[in-house]
Design a protein around this motif. Structure first.
Motif, PDB file in Angstrom:
ATOM      1  N   TYR A   5     -16.111  -1.935   2.502  1.00 19.83           N
ATOM      2  CA  TYR A   5     -15.644  -1.243   1.292  1.00 19.83           C
ATOM      3  C   TYR A   5     -15.434  -2.243   0.157  1.00 19.83           C
ATOM      4  O   TYR A   5     -15.849  -1.998  -0.983  1.00 19.83           O
ATOM      5  CB  TYR A   5     -14.341  -0.492   1.585  1.00 19.83           C
ATOM      6  N   ILE A   6     -14.803  -3.377   0.465  1.00 20.68           N
ATOM      7  CA  ILE A   6     -14.584  -4.418  -0.557  1.00 20.68           C
ATOM      8  C   ILE A   6     -15.917  -4.903  -1.103  1.00 20.68           C
ATOM      9  O   ILE A   6     -16.087  -5.062  -2.316  1.00 20.68           O
ATOM     10  CB  ILE A   6     -13.774  -5.589   0.039  1.00 20.68           C
ATOM     11  N   ARG A  17      -6.094  -1.972   4.166  1.00 22.18           N
ATOM     12  CA  ARG A  17      -7.023  -3.032   4.557  1.00 22.18           C
ATOM     13  C   ARG A  17      -7.338  -3.975   3.390  1.00 22.18           C
ATOM     14  O   ARG A  17      -7.439  -5.183   3.574  1.00 22.18           O
ATOM     15  CB  ARG A  17      -8.307  -2.412   5.116  1.00 22.18           C
ATOM     16  N   VAL A  18      -7.465  -3.412   2.192  1.00 26.77           N
ATOM     17  CA  VAL A  18      -7.697  -4.261   1.023  1.00 26.77           C
ATOM     18  C   VAL A  18      -6.484  -5.156   0.780  1.00 26.77           C
ATOM     19  O   VAL A  18      -6.618  -6.363   0.509  1.00 26.77           O
ATOM     20  CB  VAL A  18      -7.995  -3.405  -0.219  1.00 26.77           C
ATOM     21  N   VAL A  47      -8.280   1.387  -5.678  1.00 29.55           N
ATOM     22  CA  VAL A  47      -8.779   1.459  -4.304  1.00 29.55           C
ATOM     23  C   VAL A  47      -8.475   2.823  -3.703  1.00 29.55           C
ATOM     24  O   VAL A  47      -7.374   3.369  -3.880  1.00 29.55           O
ATOM     25  CB  VAL A  47      -8.151   0.340  -3.450  1.00 29.55           C
ATOM     26  N   GLY A  77     -13.370  -1.743   6.309  1.00 29.19           N
ATOM     27  CA  GLY A  77     -12.588  -2.193   5.163  1.00 29.19           C
ATOM     28  C   GLY A  77     -13.269  -3.313   4.407  1.00 29.19           C
ATOM     29  O   GLY A  77     -13.313  -3.318   3.171  1.00 29.19           O
ATOM     30  N   TYR A  88      -8.301   3.181   2.213  1.00 27.82           N
ATOM     31  CA  TYR A  88      -8.691   1.780   2.407  1.00 27.82           C
ATOM     32  C   TYR A  88      -7.653   0.802   1.857  1.00 27.82           C
ATOM     33  O   TYR A  88      -7.820  -0.411   1.995  1.00 27.82           O
ATOM     34  CB  TYR A  88     -10.028   1.501   1.702  1.00 27.82           C
ATOM     35  N   ILE A 144      -5.464  -3.039  -8.014  1.00 26.48           N
ATOM     36  CA  ILE A 144      -5.901  -2.666  -6.666  1.00 26.48           C
ATOM     37  C   ILE A 144      -5.249  -1.355  -6.243  1.00 26.48           C
ATOM     38  O   ILE A 144      -5.905  -0.469  -5.691  1.00 26.48           O
ATOM     39  CB  ILE A 144      -5.565  -3.800  -5.671  1.00 26.48           C
ATOM     40  N   SER A 175       0.822  -1.220   0.000  1.00 27.32           N
ATOM     41  CA  SER A 175       0.000   0.000   0.000  1.00 27.32           C
ATOM     42  C   SER A 175       0.853   1.266   0.000  1.00 27.32           C
ATOM     43  O   SER A 175       0.348   2.359  -0.272  1.00 27.32           O
ATOM     44  CB  SER A 175      -0.945   0.013   1.210  1.00 27.32           C
ATOM     45  N   LEU A 234     -13.981  -5.310  -7.171  1.00 27.16           N
ATOM     46  CA  LEU A 234     -12.960  -5.735  -6.216  1.00 27.16           C
ATOM     47  C   LEU A 234     -13.339  -7.071  -5.582  1.00 27.16           C
ATOM     48  O   LEU A 234     -12.493  -7.966  -5.429  1.00 27.16           O
ATOM     49  CB  LEU A 234     -12.805  -4.657  -5.141  1.00 27.16           C
TER      50      LEU A 234
END
Length: 410
Positions: free
Chosen positions: A213-214, A342-343, A335, A210, A339, A331, A123, A220
């Motif tokens: 969100y996914i 967490r993804v 994303v 999180g 977030y 991703i 990330s 995703l």
């Protein structure tokens, strides 16, 4: 974005390569030491479990921490904790305390640290690399990692033949210290204003947010689901091929070495190639790679000659980065930054479980069913899964970069 981003990412990848090299040396050392000392399949199973399950649990909150706190400090904290444990184990081994339990604890702590470090690493990259260069950097990073996977077993075997076990743990401490120093003092990460106010929410609530969100991002959810399923059915390709080669072609050590070398070499080449060329739509790249890997897996169950088998193994190695790097890049591009950690942790968590989960089924099955049939069957399933990358409109739309949508003629 730092205008000198190439130097920045080069330093970052160098630090992580050093860290990974030390980690792999110790990982092989622990595994081989347990094998040589116990010659027990049960102990190997225990080692695999303690080396995998902690990553699953620490990934649950590793991504939350990556979104809450300074990613650079988090990476160094995880790396430093692992190095500290390596130092303690090295001291114990030097004092004559050669305990399998100690080595299992070392493996578990390393797995815990991996679940925290990996989401933070993945990330952080989008914050120091321009968006249109992400795929190239992920491809090069894949090549670097494949190179380390290729040389670390040989280096580990050589060092274990020349020096006591604790030497490899001391080397891990040195590589981690250098990696931490490079990341802390030399890598520049821009300050990012966080959209979420984490001070008013618990870690568990952040985790739930999180996951929500996914779920809300349909592309995703589909991408992660397909990636996980594909990895499960790819597990025989990754783990059963040495056994298949031994049964079909002979138990010579050079054959087992050959398949590892050509696969890792293929991955290195594939990582370089993807930095030079890839489908503009990343979903097509993932889908095409899925098709090729599926076909190669079927052919593993068909060939009766070792040379075509090696050729297929090389092609599979070249193709794997075209499956992994676009998935990671997609991703990182799509994303929301708040977030992303967490993804990535969900990605790490499912990836850490998919392969062992597949082997819980396919491993025992290999003693009942001919491995050739397992390869043909799992290859067919991978071909079936690859169809969804081409027919699902949501996935196809997600594979287009933002700037391509805004400037379709560019």
């Amino acid at each position: 974005m730092n205008t000198n981003w190439k130097k920045n990412i080069a330093l970052f990848l160098t630090s992580q390569a050093l860290s990974l090299f030390g980690t792999m040396l110790v990982q092989y050392a622990i595994m081989w030491h347990i094998v040589l000392k116990t010659q027990s399949g049960v102990m190997m199973m225990v080692y695999i479990l303690v080396g995998v399950l902690p990553t699953f649990f620490s990934s649950l909150f590793g991504g939350v921490w990556a979104d809450r706190y300074n990613k650079k400090h988090l990476i160094n904290l995880a790396d430093g904790s692992i190095a500290l444990v390596s130092l303690m184990i090295a001291i114990c081994l030097s004092a004559g305390l050669d305990s399998i339990t100690l080595l299992m604890i070392a493996a578990a702590v390393r797995a815990l640290g991996q679940g925290v470090q990996q989401p933070a690493v993945n990330s952080l990259i989008p914050f120091i690399v321009p968006e249109d260069k992400l795929l190239k950097i992920n491809g090069f990073n894949s090549s670097i990692q494949s190179g380390i996977f290729l040389i670390s077993p040989a280096a580990g075997a050589l060092l274990m033949s020349l020096a006591p076990l604790q030497t490899l743990f001391f080397i891990d401490v040195v590589t981690a210290t250098i990696a931490i120093g490079i990341l802390y003092f030399l890598v520049k990460v821009p300050h990012v204003q966080r959209a979420e106010n984490h001070s008013k929410t618990s870690h568990f609530k952040d985790l739930i947010n999180g996951l929500s969100y996914i779920k809300s991002q349909r592309y995703l959810l589909i991408l992660i689901t397909l990636f996980t399923l594909f990895t499960v059915f790819m597990s025989p390709l990754s783990i059963l091929t040495p056994l298949q080669v031994t049964r079909n072609f002979g138990p010579e050590l050079w054959r087992l070495s050959a398949i590892e070398i050509v696969f890792s070499g293929g991955c290195i080449l594939g990582g370089i190639l993807i930095g030079l060329w890839c489908f503009r739509n990343k979903i097509y790249a993932i889908g095409a790679a899925s098709v090729v890997i599926g076909i190669m897996t079927i052919l593993f169950g068909v060939w009766t000659n070792f040379i075509p088998y090696l050729v297929c193994m090389t092609i599979a190695g070249v193709t794997v980065p075209y499956f992994n790097a676009p998935s990671m890049t997609l991703i990182q591009e799509k994303v929301a930054p708040e977030y992303l950690g967490r993804v990535m942790s969900v990605f790490t968590m499912l990836g850490s479980l998919a392969m062992p989960f597949g082997m819980l089924f396919f491993g025992p099955l290999a003693d009942i069913v001919n491995i050739n049939y397992i390869m043909i069957g799992t290859g067919a399933v991978m071909l079936f899964l690859s169809v969804f990358y081409f027919i699902n409109k949501t996935l196809r739309a997600s594979g287009i970069q933002k700037h391509e949508i805004q400037n379709p003629k560019s």
